[in-house]
Design a protein around this motif. Structure first.
Motif, PDB file in Angstrom:
ATOM      1  N   UNK A 193       0.817  -1.211   0.000  1.00  0.00           N
ATOM      2  CA  UNK A 193       0.000   0.000   0.000  1.00  0.00           C
ATOM      3  C   UNK A 193       0.854   1.266   0.000  1.00  0.00           C
ATOM      4  N   UNK A 194       0.485   2.220  -0.842  1.00  0.00           N
ATOM      5  CA  UNK A 194       1.131   3.528  -0.845  1.00  0.00           C
ATOM      6  C   UNK A 194       0.250   4.588  -0.208  1.00  0.00           C
ATOM      7  N   UNK A 220       1.659   2.840   4.724  1.00  0.00           N
ATOM      8  CA  UNK A 220       2.887   2.973   3.941  1.00  0.00           C
ATOM      9  C   UNK A 220       4.025   3.562   4.780  1.00  0.00           C
ATOM     10  N   UNK A 221       5.252   3.254   4.386  1.00  0.00           N
ATOM     11  CA  UNK A 221       6.440   3.762   5.067  1.00  0.00           C
ATOM     12  C   UNK A 221       7.203   4.658   4.090  1.00  0.00           C
ATOM     13  N   UNK A 222       7.548   5.888   4.529  1.00  0.00           N
ATOM     14  CA  UNK A 222       8.282   6.840   3.700  1.00  0.00           C
ATOM     15  C   UNK A 222       9.585   7.230   4.401  1.00  0.00           C
ATOM     16  N   UNK A 223      10.608   7.579   3.610  1.00  0.00           N
ATOM     17  CA  UNK A 223      11.847   8.051   4.219  1.00  0.00           C
ATOM     18  C   UNK A 223      11.738   9.552   4.493  1.00  0.00           C
ATOM     19  N   UNK A 224      12.838  10.144   4.944  1.00  0.00           N
ATOM     20  CA  UNK A 224      12.813  11.553   5.300  1.00  0.00           C
ATOM     21  C   UNK A 224      12.515  12.480   4.146  1.00  0.00           C
ATOM     22  N   UNK A 225      12.719  12.033   2.926  1.00  0.00           N
ATOM     23  CA  UNK A 225      12.429  12.853   1.741  1.00  0.00           C
ATOM     24  C   UNK A 225      11.057  12.553   1.138  1.00  0.00           C
ATOM     25  N   UNK A 231       5.633  -0.976   3.049  1.00  0.00           N
ATOM     26  CA  UNK A 231       4.439  -0.890   3.893  1.00  0.00           C
ATOM     27  C   UNK A 231       4.553  -1.866   5.050  1.00  0.00           C
ATOM     28  N   UNK A 232       3.827  -1.572   6.109  1.00  0.00           N
ATOM     29  CA  UNK A 232       3.725  -2.462   7.265  1.00  0.00           C
ATOM     30  C   UNK A 232       2.252  -2.681   7.574  1.00  0.00           C
ATOM     31  N   UNK A 233       1.944  -3.865   8.090  1.00  0.00           N
ATOM     32  CA  UNK A 233       0.540  -4.087   8.407  1.00  0.00           C
ATOM     33  C   UNK A 233       0.262  -5.405   9.080  1.00  0.00           C
TER      34      UNK A 233
END
Length: 424
Positions: A193-194, A220-225, A231-233
């Motif tokens: 998932x985004x 969803x998981x995003x970096x600092x940028x 994704x985690x779930x």
């Protein structure tokens, strides 16, 4: 949502269920993990499954302050869930009541409720996204699959409940669609998932196991940028609940049908006929169309019952019901209104067509008596007929006119039919 507290009472002396509900009890109240209860219009408990039995003492009656809220919620067609706290003090637990079925039986109304405790998935996902340490501590106790995917679309971490013959370690490095035999598009929407997803049902076919339904929630998981990293779930196994739900839908449909069907003849009962005909009248007024309504009385039925017995009388009623069905078209409505009184709505029918149907019904009666081994008894039909008056008529007006015509037939010697606008 407001949490309402139910007070405990004794579970003895529950009222008897109406026959239509009793016949559907097994389907409506299966031995599932979910607590299911049937309540009446005032919130009184009528029946429950095994899981619901543990909560029954708390559910038997509602405090006066709650009764009004609860009844209003029951009567709302599109109401959401109703929050309850069941028990006392620190032992009280939160439940959400979901209304899944309604049936009108006689003068009463009954609802089937499913009671569930709030799901873990939403709060769990939030906790997992905040702390890797907490993530690893919790996954061992979650009643489902806990996972993480990478930007390349493969599993990076899998733990929790085992699915079929799948080994968690073997899933790492593989795409969810390949591991779980699911469509690529659905895998992208859930396991990769985004955007956040919550409680999305996904049917999967893990190797070495039965087909399963997983309720997937993901973040969803995003970096600092702001670049998406995966994704985690969690994926909770809800197969039993979904299969129960399908069975419940079937049972609900059966219950609805039994509430408007005459149990002896299989025709509509009075309630079902009035509901359907009221809708027909509204449609006819809007479309400026018409048809004919016939009220039909089985002559000499009381004498048949008194002399031959109720089993013979029931056989005669069933045969008349079959006769009406044989002479009904797709949009016609046949009903047993009660006792020996029947009704037949002939949709979009001309007067000549209605005349032919009435004559065919009466011509069939000698053969019906012969089939019942009553050739000399002389059962016949008295039929009163009226036309729908386009643009202004309603069911009450038609029933009144057809009833008057039918009694004119009975007063005139029975065994024939009469339109309400015929001369004396």
């Amino acid at each position: 949502m407001t949490q309402h507290i139910l007070q405990p009472l004794s579970v003895e002396a529950l009222p008897a269920l109406p026959p239509a509900l009793e016949s559907a009890r097994a389907a409506l109240l299966p031995p599932s993990r979910e607590a299911r209860v049937i309540v009446g219009a005032s919130g009184e408990l009528a029946a429950f499954n095994a899981a619901g039995e543990t909560l029954a003492p708390e559910l038997l009656a509602l405090e006066s302050a709650l009764s009004e809220d609860f009844r209003e919620w029951l009567e709302e067609e599109d109401a959401g869930e109703f929050g309850l706290r069941i028990g006392r003090g620190e032992a009280a637990q939160s439940y959400m009541a979901q209304k899944v079925s309604i049936a009108h039986i006689g003068a009463g109304a009954y609802w089937l409720l499913i009671l569930r405790q709030p799901k873990l998935s939403g709060s769990l996902i939030q906790a997992l996204s905040q702390s890797r340490a907490l993530y690893k501590d919790i996954v061992q106790t979650v009643p489902g699959l806990v996972w993480e995917t990478r930007a390349c679309g493969t599993f990076n971490f899998v733990s929790g409940k085992q699915l079929g013959a799948l080994v968690h370690g073997d899933m790492v490095g593989k795409a969810p669609a390949d591991c779980l035999s699911m469509p690529d598009a659905m895998a992208a929407e859930t396991f990769c998932a985004q955007v956040p997803v919550r409680s999305v049902d996904v049917w999967v076919s893990p190797p070495g196991g039965a087909r399963l339904c997983l309720s997937v929630s993901a973040r969803p998981v995003f970096d600092g940028q702001g670049v998406w990293q995966g994704a985690r779930g969690v994926a909770l196994d809800v197969t039993a609940e979904r299969l129960d739900g399908e069975a419940l839908d079937d049972a609900s449909a059966l219950l609805q049908k039994s509430a408007i069907t005459d149990s002896l003849t299989g025709l509509l009962n009075r309630r079902g006929f009035e509901e359907r005909m009221s809708k027909v009248c509204r449609q006819l007024r809007a479309a400026d169309k018409g048809g004919y309504l016939a009220l039909i009385d089985l002559d000499k039925f009381k004498a048949l019952n008194d002399t031959q017995g109720h089993h013979v009388g029931d056989a005669a009623l069933i045969a008349v019901g079959q006769l009406l069905t044989q002479h009904s078209r797709k949009n016609d409505l046949a009903a047993r209104l009660g006792g020996d009184e029947f009704a037949l709505w002939m949709d979009a029918c001309s007067r000549a067509g209605a005349e032919r149907v009435c004559e065919a019904l009466q011509d069939a009666m000698p053969g019906l008596c012969a089939d019942l081994a009553l050739p000399g008894f002389g059962l016949s039909l008295s039929i009163g007929v009226t036309a729908f008056q386009p643009g202004r008529d309603d069911l009450e007006g038609m029933l009144k006119r057809a009833d008057g015509a039918m009694y004119a037939v009975k007063d005139g010697g029975r065994a024939h039919h009469k339109f309400d606008d015929d001369g004396a």
